[in-house]
Write an enzyme that holds these catalytic residues in place. Structure first.
Site, PDB file in Angstrom:
ATOM      1  N   HIS A  62     -10.765 -55.050 -27.291  1.00 37.63           N
ATOM      2  CA  HIS A  62     -10.046 -54.404 -26.174  1.00 37.63           C
ATOM      3  C   HIS A  62     -10.074 -52.891 -26.339  1.00 37.63           C
ATOM      4  CE1 HIS A  62      -7.486 -54.355 -22.697  1.00 37.63           C
ATOM      5  NE2 HIS A  62      -6.606 -53.580 -23.308  1.00 37.63           N
ATOM      6  N   HIS A  64     -10.108 -49.028 -24.001  1.00 35.72           N
ATOM      7  CA  HIS A  64     -10.210 -48.150 -22.830  1.00 35.72           C
ATOM      8  C   HIS A  64     -10.739 -46.834 -23.407  1.00 35.72           C
ATOM      9  CE1 HIS A  64      -7.588 -50.955 -20.667  1.00 35.72           C
ATOM     10  NE2 HIS A  64      -6.782 -50.915 -21.703  1.00 35.72           N
ATOM     11  N   ARG A  85       2.114 -43.644 -19.598  1.00 32.61           N
ATOM     12  CA  ARG A  85       1.144 -43.946 -18.550  1.00 32.61           C
ATOM     13  C   ARG A  85       0.895 -42.733 -17.641  1.00 32.61           C
ATOM     14  NH1 ARG A  85       1.434 -48.617 -13.920  1.00 32.61           N
ATOM     15  NH2 ARG A  85       2.971 -47.174 -13.101  1.00 32.61           N
ATOM     16  N   HIS A 211      -6.596 -56.533 -14.090  1.00 31.76           N
ATOM     17  CA  HIS A 211      -5.839 -55.542 -14.859  1.00 31.76           C
ATOM     18  C   HIS A 211      -4.523 -56.127 -15.352  1.00 31.76           C
ATOM     19  CE1 HIS A 211      -3.012 -52.368 -15.793  1.00 31.76           C
ATOM     20  NE2 HIS A 211      -4.065 -51.730 -16.252  1.00 31.76           N
ATOM     21  N   ARG A 214       0.485 -57.286 -11.909  1.00 31.39           N
ATOM     22  CA  ARG A 214       0.996 -56.293 -10.955  1.00 31.39           C
ATOM     23  C   ARG A 214      -0.135 -55.606 -10.191  1.00 31.39           C
ATOM     24  NH1 ARG A 214       1.790 -53.597 -15.889  1.00 31.39           N
ATOM     25  NH2 ARG A 214       0.582 -51.675 -15.976  1.00 31.39           N
ATOM     26  N   HIS A 238      -4.525 -58.121 -19.018  1.00 30.34           N
ATOM     27  CA  HIS A 238      -3.311 -57.641 -19.698  1.00 30.34           C
ATOM     28  C   HIS A 238      -2.181 -58.589 -19.322  1.00 30.34           C
ATOM     29  CE1 HIS A 238      -4.970 -53.267 -19.465  1.00 30.34           C
ATOM     30  NE2 HIS A 238      -4.977 -53.628 -20.723  1.00 30.34           N
ATOM     31  N   GLU A 241       2.760 -57.381 -21.417  1.00 31.75           N
ATOM     32  CA  GLU A 241       2.886 -56.326 -22.425  1.00 31.75           C
ATOM     33  C   GLU A 241       4.288 -55.726 -22.382  1.00 31.75           C
ATOM     34  OE1 GLU A 241       0.072 -53.134 -21.961  1.00 31.75           O
ATOM     35  OE2 GLU A 241       0.668 -52.131 -23.818  1.00 31.75           O
ATOM     36  N   HIS A 275      -2.495 -58.574 -25.343  1.00 25.69           N
ATOM     37  CA  HIS A 275      -1.129 -58.291 -25.792  1.00 25.69           C
ATOM     38  C   HIS A 275      -0.300 -59.583 -25.903  1.00 25.69           C
ATOM     39  CE1 HIS A 275      -2.047 -54.092 -25.479  1.00 25.69           C
ATOM     40  NE2 HIS A 275      -2.187 -54.147 -24.164  1.00 25.69           N
ATOM     41  N   ASP A 326      -7.601 -50.780 -28.231  1.00 27.69           N
ATOM     42  CA  ASP A 326      -6.938 -50.499 -26.955  1.00 27.69           C
ATOM     43  C   ASP A 326      -6.852 -49.006 -26.619  1.00 27.69           C
ATOM     44  OD1 ASP A 326      -5.443 -50.712 -24.649  1.00 27.69           O
ATOM     45  OD2 ASP A 326      -3.652 -51.537 -25.566  1.00 27.69           O
TER      46      ASP A 326
HETATM   47 ZN   LIG Z   1      -5.311 -52.201 -22.415  1.00 26.23          ZN
END
Ligand SMILES: [Zn+2]
Length: 453
Positions: A62, A64, A85, A211, A214, A238, A241, A275, A326
């Site tokens: 995982h 990004h 975020r 993703h 949500r 995901h 989490e 997660h 991650d």
């Molecule tokens: Zn992630």
């Protein structure tokens, strides 16, 4: 990545899934292990010598890549996942195919130096800011695939559907925010159409991702699941989490995110929940019974104050475990492996939930399987010749007898102890130096700096 000629590697010590074997010769042909010869006490003539303990290559399930630009920055001050975020979005806003390629090439080179031979890139920055597609609508994904090739590692591009900012009801989500517009294809059908253009390559496989519950409205989950099913491709998501995600899901749908995914056909043996932190007993049973995998990202989960997921219970229920770095607060799969065990020790005040062998399996064979590279992650005939050699004579690893090499690697070594990384029989890292990307720290500094200005 084809290597027609045969080459022999001599492994001073080899990890053969259950034990350390001294003196092993590997014949490698066309990027695969053609023969494993044991009881070879000295290097055969012409063999490449790998001193230390050689493991199957590590899989970072995982990633990004662009979050690497946040290292240091997001460790200032306090906050929560949600404040983190906002900072992450400000970097995402500045990415272009060119800057993303430069950053990912450097990040994947850092991964190679850490012994990682395959990465699962959970990729959702698809379009230009504002959501306008690039001339090639897959320019960003292609930049990542190319970056992995240049850094010498394998990639599974988990092309991610990201359509909404929050759950609304069964049929709709709230529209993406300004930051999120470039993540969205508008609908799962449009996402599928764009992804279908992407093709597997020798070093690259194409997978899918949702993703989160949500970001994909419930009515469109099945479209993504079907796309992955038709291609027998890995599907990542995901999952739980944050408790806020669970609360919002209960409010909109009257069930947990795991139940919602189960109802829409998302769970299964090619699916991995990333997660899996805040789960009910029923969630754990659903994930285990369906053979859905779990990717734990302990260094990120602790950096973001997410909580500790029930990895022991998940594995016992039937969910295979993999590991990922991650957000790249650090890139060190050995640290991820030991953190999973050490988190459990702190929580339960007992030791030894996993053996070093089991932790290495999560870091290699099961991680590769989660990324659709079932033929990697073991040192055996026919497997891809992906190898990681850990020094057993560094300040961290000197002392224990080689027989305890797995314990030493998992509980004492760091990424800095990776001496060699071999991908498909090609020496990508030799004696701690990347053979394809000349100055990795400088490449990282430049790529991060380009996103700052
Ligand atoms: Zn992630």
């Amino acid at each position: 990545m084809t290597h027609p000629h045969t080459r022999t590697y001599w492994l001073e010590h080899a990890w053969l899934d259950t034990h350390v074997e001294p003196g092993v010769a590997l014949d490698v042909k066309d990027g695969r292990i053609a023969a494993v010869r044991q009881e070879v006490p000295t290097p055969p003539p012409g063999a490449e010598i790998l001193r230390g303990l050689t493991l199957p290559g590590l899989a970072n399930a995982h990633s990004h890549a662009f979050h690497r630009a946040l290292r240091g920055t997001v460790q200032v001050g306090s906050g929560t996942f949600w404040t983190w975020r906002e900072v992450m979005y400000s970097v995402a806003d500045r990415l272009t195919p060119e800057t993303y390629h430069a950053l990912a090439r450097a990040v994947y080179a850092e991964m190679a130096l850490a012994g990682i031979t395959a990465v699962g890139e959970f990729h959702y920055v698809h379009h230009a800011p504002g959501g306008t597609p690039y001339a090639d609508p897959n320019a960003m994904g292609e930049a990542l695939v190319e970056a992995a090739a240049e850094a010498g590692i394998r990639i599974t591009l988990l092309d991610t559907a990201y359509l909404s900012s929050a759950l609304l009801n069964k049929h709709r989500g709230q529209p993406p925010t300004t930051h999120q517009l470039r993540f969205s294809d508008g609908s799962a059908d449009a996402w599928a159409e764009r992804c279908s253009v992407l093709k597997d390559r020798d070093h690259a496989r194409i997978g899918a991702a949702i993703h989160s519950v949500r970001a994909v409205p419930a009515a469109q989950l099945a479209t993504v699941a079907r796309w992955a099913e038709e291609r027998r491709a890995p599907l990542h998501v995901h999952l739980s989490e944050q408790t806020a995600e669970n609360d919002a899901c209960r409010e909109a749908h009257g069930c947990t995110p795991t139940q919602l995914l189960a109802e829409h056909g998302v769970l299964g043996p090619r699916t991995t929940g990333v997660h899996n932190t805040h789960l009910t007993d029923e969630d754990i049973a659903l994930l285990g019974d369906s053979g859905t995998g779990t990717c734990m990202c302990p260094t990120t989960e602790r950096d973001l104050a997410d909580g500790i997921g029930p990895a022991v219970a998940l594995q016992r229920a039937g969910s295979p475990l993999s590991l990922g770095s991650d957000s790249h607060a650090v890139i060190d799969l050995l640290e991820e492996a030991r953190a999973m065990e050490l988190n459990e020790r702190l929580r339960t005040r007992t030791r030894g939930h996993w053996t070093a062998a089991a932790l290495l399996r999560a870091a290699s064979a099961d991680g590769h399987a989660a990324l659709g590279w079932d033929e990697a992650g073991t040192i055996e005939e026919g497997a891809l010749a992906d190898l990681t050699t850990i020094a057993l004579d560094s300040v961290r690893t000197a002392g224990p007898v080689p027989r305890l090499g797995a314990e030493t690697a998992v509980f004492a070594a760091t990424a800095a102890d990776v001496r060699h990384t071999i991908v498909g029989g090609r020496h990508v890292v030799r004696d701690g130096v990347h053979t394809l990307v000349p100055d990795v720290p400088q490449a990282l500094a430049r790529a991060v700096d380009a996103l700052r200005t």
